[in-house]
Design a protein around this motif. Structure first.
Motif, PDB file in Angstrom:
ATOM      1  N   LEU A 121       6.691  -2.162  11.576  1.00  0.00           N
ATOM      2  CA  LEU A 121       5.265  -2.332  11.358  1.00  0.00           C
ATOM      3  C   LEU A 121       4.779  -1.502  10.177  1.00  0.00           C
ATOM      4  O   LEU A 121       3.918  -1.937   9.407  1.00  0.00           O
ATOM      5  CB  LEU A 121       4.493  -1.943  12.617  1.00  0.00           C
ATOM      6  N   VAL A 122       5.325  -0.310  10.050  1.00  0.00           N
ATOM      7  CA  VAL A 122       4.993   0.519   8.890  1.00  0.00           C
ATOM      8  C   VAL A 122       5.444  -0.155   7.600  1.00  0.00           C
ATOM      9  O   VAL A 122       4.694  -0.230   6.614  1.00  0.00           O
ATOM     10  CB  VAL A 122       5.640   1.915   9.034  1.00  0.00           C
ATOM     11  N   GLU A 123       6.658  -0.685   7.618  1.00  0.00           N
ATOM     12  CA  GLU A 123       7.175  -1.329   6.406  1.00  0.00           C
ATOM     13  C   GLU A 123       6.405  -2.600   6.059  1.00  0.00           C
ATOM     14  O   GLU A 123       6.284  -2.949   4.879  1.00  0.00           O
ATOM     15  CB  GLU A 123       8.669  -1.615   6.568  1.00  0.00           C
ATOM     16  N   GLU A 124       5.875  -3.302   7.061  1.00  0.00           N
ATOM     17  CA  GLU A 124       5.011  -4.445   6.764  1.00  0.00           C
ATOM     18  C   GLU A 124       3.887  -4.039   5.819  1.00  0.00           C
ATOM     19  O   GLU A 124       3.554  -4.760   4.870  1.00  0.00           O
ATOM     20  CB  GLU A 124       4.374  -4.986   8.058  1.00  0.00           C
ATOM     21  N   ARG A 125       3.293  -2.895   6.101  1.00  0.00           N
ATOM     22  CA  ARG A 125       2.148  -2.457   5.303  1.00  0.00           C
ATOM     23  C   ARG A 125       2.580  -1.825   3.985  1.00  0.00           C
ATOM     24  O   ARG A 125       1.875  -1.935   2.979  1.00  0.00           O
ATOM     25  CB  ARG A 125       1.306  -1.485   6.124  1.00  0.00           C
ATOM     26  N   LEU A 126       3.721  -1.172   3.995  1.00  0.00           N
ATOM     27  CA  LEU A 126       4.233  -0.616   2.736  1.00  0.00           C
ATOM     28  C   LEU A 126       4.546  -1.722   1.736  1.00  0.00           C
ATOM     29  O   LEU A 126       4.308  -1.572   0.530  1.00  0.00           O
ATOM     30  CB  LEU A 126       5.498   0.208   2.995  1.00  0.00           C
ATOM     31  N   HIS A 127       5.066  -2.829   2.244  1.00  0.00           N
ATOM     32  CA  HIS A 127       5.522  -3.906   1.364  1.00  0.00           C
ATOM     33  C   HIS A 127       4.529  -5.066   1.261  1.00  0.00           C
ATOM     34  O   HIS A 127       4.744  -5.977   0.460  1.00  0.00           O
ATOM     35  CB  HIS A 127       6.866  -4.446   1.867  1.00  0.00           C
ATOM     36  N   GLY A 128       3.469  -5.052   2.062  1.00  0.00           N
ATOM     37  CA  GLY A 128       2.534  -6.162   2.039  1.00  0.00           C
ATOM     38  C   GLY A 128       3.150  -7.451   2.540  1.00  0.00           C
ATOM     39  O   GLY A 128       2.942  -8.524   1.966  1.00  0.00           O
ATOM     40  N   THR A 129       3.905  -7.365   3.630  1.00  0.00           N
ATOM     41  CA  THR A 129       4.589  -8.545   4.166  1.00  0.00           C
ATOM     42  C   THR A 129       3.576  -9.631   4.532  1.00  0.00           C
ATOM     43  O   THR A 129       2.608  -9.367   5.254  1.00  0.00           O
ATOM     44  CB  THR A 129       5.389  -8.169   5.425  1.00  0.00           C
ATOM     45  N   PRO A 130       3.762 -10.860   4.062  1.00  0.00           N
ATOM     46  CA  PRO A 130       2.839 -11.941   4.417  1.00  0.00           C
ATOM     47  C   PRO A 130       2.780 -12.148   5.930  1.00  0.00           C
ATOM     48  O   PRO A 130       3.784 -11.987   6.638  1.00  0.00           O
ATOM     49  CB  PRO A 130       3.430 -13.165   3.717  1.00  0.00           C
ATOM     50  N   ALA A 131       1.618 -12.519   6.425  1.00  0.00           N
ATOM     51  CA  ALA A 131       1.467 -12.743   7.860  1.00  0.00           C
ATOM     52  C   ALA A 131       2.458 -13.768   8.372  1.00  0.00           C
ATOM     53  O   ALA A 131       2.974 -13.650   9.490  1.00  0.00           O
ATOM     54  CB  ALA A 131       0.038 -13.180   8.169  1.00  0.00           C
ATOM     55  N   VAL A 169       0.860  -1.178   0.000  1.00  0.00           N
ATOM     56  CA  VAL A 169       0.000   0.000   0.000  1.00  0.00           C
ATOM     57  C   VAL A 169       0.898   1.230   0.000  1.00  0.00           C
ATOM     58  O   VAL A 169       1.832   1.325   0.802  1.00  0.00           O
ATOM     59  CB  VAL A 169      -0.937   0.024   1.222  1.00  0.00           C
ATOM     60  N   ALA A 170       0.612   2.168  -0.887  1.00  0.00           N
ATOM     61  CA  ALA A 170       1.462   3.355  -1.045  1.00  0.00           C
ATOM     62  C   ALA A 170       1.039   4.451  -0.063  1.00  0.00           C
ATOM     63  O   ALA A 170       0.494   5.490  -0.450  1.00  0.00           O
ATOM     64  CB  ALA A 170       1.384   3.861  -2.482  1.00  0.00           C
ATOM     65  N   TYR A 171       1.272   4.207   1.207  1.00  0.00           N
ATOM     66  CA  TYR A 171       0.987   5.241   2.204  1.00  0.00           C
ATOM     67  C   TYR A 171       1.891   6.441   1.956  1.00  0.00           C
ATOM     68  O   TYR A 171       3.062   6.296   1.584  1.00  0.00           O
ATOM     69  CB  TYR A 171       1.207   4.692   3.609  1.00  0.00           C
ATOM     70  N   ASP A 172       1.341   7.625   2.184  1.00  0.00           N
ATOM     71  CA  ASP A 172       2.152   8.826   1.939  1.00  0.00           C
ATOM     72  C   ASP A 172       2.405   9.646   3.199  1.00  0.00           C
ATOM     73  O   ASP A 172       3.071  10.682   3.138  1.00  0.00           O
ATOM     74  CB  ASP A 172       1.536   9.704   0.840  1.00  0.00           C
ATOM     75  N   ALA A 173       1.899   9.193   4.355  1.00  0.00           N
ATOM     76  CA  ALA A 173       2.187   9.880   5.619  1.00  0.00           C
ATOM     77  C   ALA A 173       1.816   8.964   6.776  1.00  0.00           C
ATOM     78  O   ALA A 173       1.017   8.034   6.626  1.00  0.00           O
ATOM     79  CB  ALA A 173       1.415  11.192   5.713  1.00  0.00           C
ATOM     80  N   ILE A 174       2.397   9.242   7.929  1.00  0.00           N
ATOM     81  CA  ILE A 174       2.112   8.511   9.158  1.00  0.00           C
ATOM     82  C   ILE A 174       1.370   9.436  10.115  1.00  0.00           C
ATOM     83  O   ILE A 174       1.730  10.610  10.265  1.00  0.00           O
ATOM     84  CB  ILE A 174       3.407   8.001   9.816  1.00  0.00           C
ATOM     85  N   LEU A 175       0.347   8.904  10.762  1.00  0.00           N
ATOM     86  CA  LEU A 175      -0.388   9.634  11.784  1.00  0.00           C
ATOM     87  C   LEU A 175      -0.063   9.005  13.134  1.00  0.00           C
ATOM     88  O   LEU A 175      -0.423   7.853  13.392  1.00  0.00           O
ATOM     89  CB  LEU A 175      -1.894   9.555  11.503  1.00  0.00           C
ATOM     90  N   LEU A 176       0.635   9.738  13.981  1.00  0.00           N
ATOM     91  CA  LEU A 176       0.938   9.283  15.337  1.00  0.00           C
ATOM     92  C   LEU A 176      -0.206   9.741  16.234  1.00  0.00           C
ATOM     93  O   LEU A 176      -0.416  10.947  16.427  1.00  0.00           O
ATOM     94  CB  LEU A 176       2.273   9.864  15.814  1.00  0.00           C
ATOM     95  N   ALA A 177      -0.973   8.796  16.750  1.00  0.00           N
ATOM     96  CA  ALA A 177      -2.179   9.109  17.513  1.00  0.00           C
ATOM     97  C   ALA A 177      -1.989   8.744  18.974  1.00  0.00           C
ATOM     98  O   ALA A 177      -1.570   7.629  19.298  1.00  0.00           O
ATOM     99  CB  ALA A 177      -3.368   8.342  16.943  1.00  0.00           C
ATOM    100  N   SER A 178      -2.321   9.686  19.867  1.00  0.00           N
ATOM    101  CA  SER A 178      -2.124   9.436  21.285  1.00  0.00           C
ATOM    102  C   SER A 178      -3.258  10.023  22.104  1.00  0.00           C
ATOM    103  O   SER A 178      -4.238  10.561  21.571  1.00  0.00           O
ATOM    104  CB  SER A 178      -0.772   9.999  21.735  1.00  0.00           C
ATOM    105  N   PHE A 179      -3.123   9.900  23.410  1.00  0.00           N
ATOM    106  CA  PHE A 179      -4.174  10.270  24.353  1.00  0.00           C
ATOM    107  C   PHE A 179      -4.180  11.769  24.639  1.00  0.00           C
ATOM    108  O   PHE A 179      -5.220  12.396  24.736  1.00  0.00           O
ATOM    109  CB  PHE A 179      -3.951   9.489  25.649  1.00  0.00           C
ATOM    110  N   GLY A 180      -2.996  12.342  24.786  1.00  0.00           N
ATOM    111  CA  GLY A 180      -2.878  13.754  25.115  1.00  0.00           C
ATOM    112  C   GLY A 180      -2.849  13.993  26.607  1.00  0.00           C
ATOM    113  O   GLY A 180      -3.222  13.128  27.412  1.00  0.00           O
ATOM    114  N   GLY A 181      -2.406  15.180  26.992  1.00  0.00           N
ATOM    115  CA  GLY A 181      -2.340  15.519  28.408  1.00  0.00           C
ATOM    116  C   GLY A 181      -2.139  17.003  28.605  1.00  0.00           C
ATOM    117  O   GLY A 181      -1.664  17.703  27.707  1.00  0.00           O
TER     118      GLY A 181
END
Length: 394
Positions: free
Chosen positions: A347-357, A24-36
């Motif tokens: 983990l990001v590269e797994e999805r970029l490359h479609g790594t088999p489970a 999958v050709a992702y073009d950005a990463i979203l770092l999501a957190s709880f905040g404080g």
């Protein structure tokens, strides 16, 4: 907007397959957190955001606010996320990946809405989210996916001919990069007790995580599996703890007779509502009668040293250990440990490359976890199912 299917997802994830084994050709990463909060004036408004919809008066919120006020009204989580973002960016640069990171929180500035708007303004449409939570439960998994859907609905960016989509990396509770810092901490703590002359049977390792309502725990993870008491949430923690103790016994044989237990902390619900137990402080109080002389407190459910670690463990649990006359150590969280940072980008590269489970690393029999959450996963009993990204209805 009515959610008619697995909307808000990339075309690959919208297929509904458990594992996305196509690039999958992702073009950005979203770092999501709880905040404080980041100051005394922020504390009550932040806690209102955390408890929105529950009708909790400010007087009760002030009871929790004392934890933050003890530290000047500043939660450490935002600074830790800044450090994590910088470390991830450095690892991305080292690998030659062209992926900017946008950071947004559920409950405090910078909010997820602003992060997604910024990514869109910069021309990015196919986002891959990393949430700062490793396990299955409503608040640590599905709620983030609901946050993504809510943001895409409220901003309108999930609609039209060129929508923004948000997928999510798999839960990483048993990924080697997440587990390694905990193992290092357990080994150092137990080895230290042994060096001090405390025999292994007198050493107890307590793996601590955030307690959640029992009804929510029972609904964590896919519904077609009998996870046992505490649902997938507890099963995942137990599996990681078992791995850590088995590895410890193999690599440090003199520690093999040390025992362990999964315990819980930081419950916040009414006394009438069942939450996961035992509480860590109650468990510590019982250890001397069992012949225990030393306790290693392992914050297994936490990514970094945020408020629940600094207050509930470093303050309350360590005080409980001192009152019980026990030697005690609180071990490290992953934070920006190099193995953890590298593991997240793996983990990001797994999805970029479609790594088999079959080629994905996992240290327990429960993993690797799914890329696309399964139907009914991590329902909130009070709220029911709301639109969520990166999963299959409901």
């Amino acid at each position: 907007m009515e959610q008619r299917g697995p909307l808000f997802a990339s075309a690959a994830a919208a297929s509904g397959e458990k594992f996305i084994e196509a690039p999958v050709a992702y073009d950005a990463i979203l770092l999501a957190s709880f905040g404080g909060p980041e100051g005394q004036d922020d504390v009550i408004p932040f806690l209102r955001n955390v408890t929105r919809g529950r009708g909790i008066p400010d007087e009760r919120l002030e009871e929790v606010a004392t934890h933050y006020r003890h530290f000047g009204g500043v939660s450490p989580i935002n600074e830790q996320n800044r450090a994590l973002k910088a470390a991830l960016e450095a690892e991305i640069g080292r690998r030659g990946l062209d992926l900017p990171i946008y950071w947004g929180n559920r409950n405090w500035d910078p909010f997820l809405e602003d992060a997604v708007r910024a990514a869109h303004a910069d021309g990015h449409r196919t986002l891959l989210a990393i949430a700062t939570s490793a396990y299955s439960s409503y608040s640590s998994d599905r709620q983030y996916r609901e946050d993504f859907a809510r943001v895409l609905i409220d901003t309108g960016l999930g609609e039209g001919d060129d929508p923004v989509t948000i997928d999510k990396v798999r839960l990483f509770f048993d990924h080697p990069g997440f587990v390694e810092p905990f193992y290092e901490g357990v080994r150092v703590a137990v080895a230290g007790f042994l060096a001090d002359g405390i025999e292994a049977p007198a050493i107890r390792v307590l793996f601590s995580t955030h307690s959640i309502p029992t009804s929510d725990a029972e609904r964590s993870g896919p519904r077609d599996v009998d996870w046992g008491e505490g649902g997938a949430y507890a099963a995942q923690h137990r599996a990681v703890a078992e791995h850590l103790m088995a590895r410890l016994a193999q690599e440090l044989p003199e520690a093999a007779a040390s025992d362990w237990k999964l315990v819980y902390q930081s419950r916040s619900g009414p006394a009438s509502q069942p939450w996961l137990e035992p509480d860590i402080n109650d468990e510590i109080a019982e250890l001397p009668a069992q012949g225990v002389k030393a306790v290693a407190i392992v914050p297994l459910g936490f990514i970094s040293d945020h408020m629940e670690v600094l207050w509930d463990l470093d303050n309350e649990a360590m005080a409980s250990a001192a009152e019980a006359g026990l030697a005690s150590v609180r071990t490290q969280t992953p934070g920006v440990h190099p193995a953890f940072v590298a593991g997240l980008i793996d983990l990001v590269e797994e999805r970029l490359h479609g790594t088999p489970a079959s080629a994905r690393p996992a240290l327990t029999p429960l993993g690797p976890w799914f890329d696309v959450s399964r139907p009914g996963d991590s329902e909130n009993v009070r709220l029911g199912f709301r639109p969520a990204a990166a999963g299959i209805l409901p």
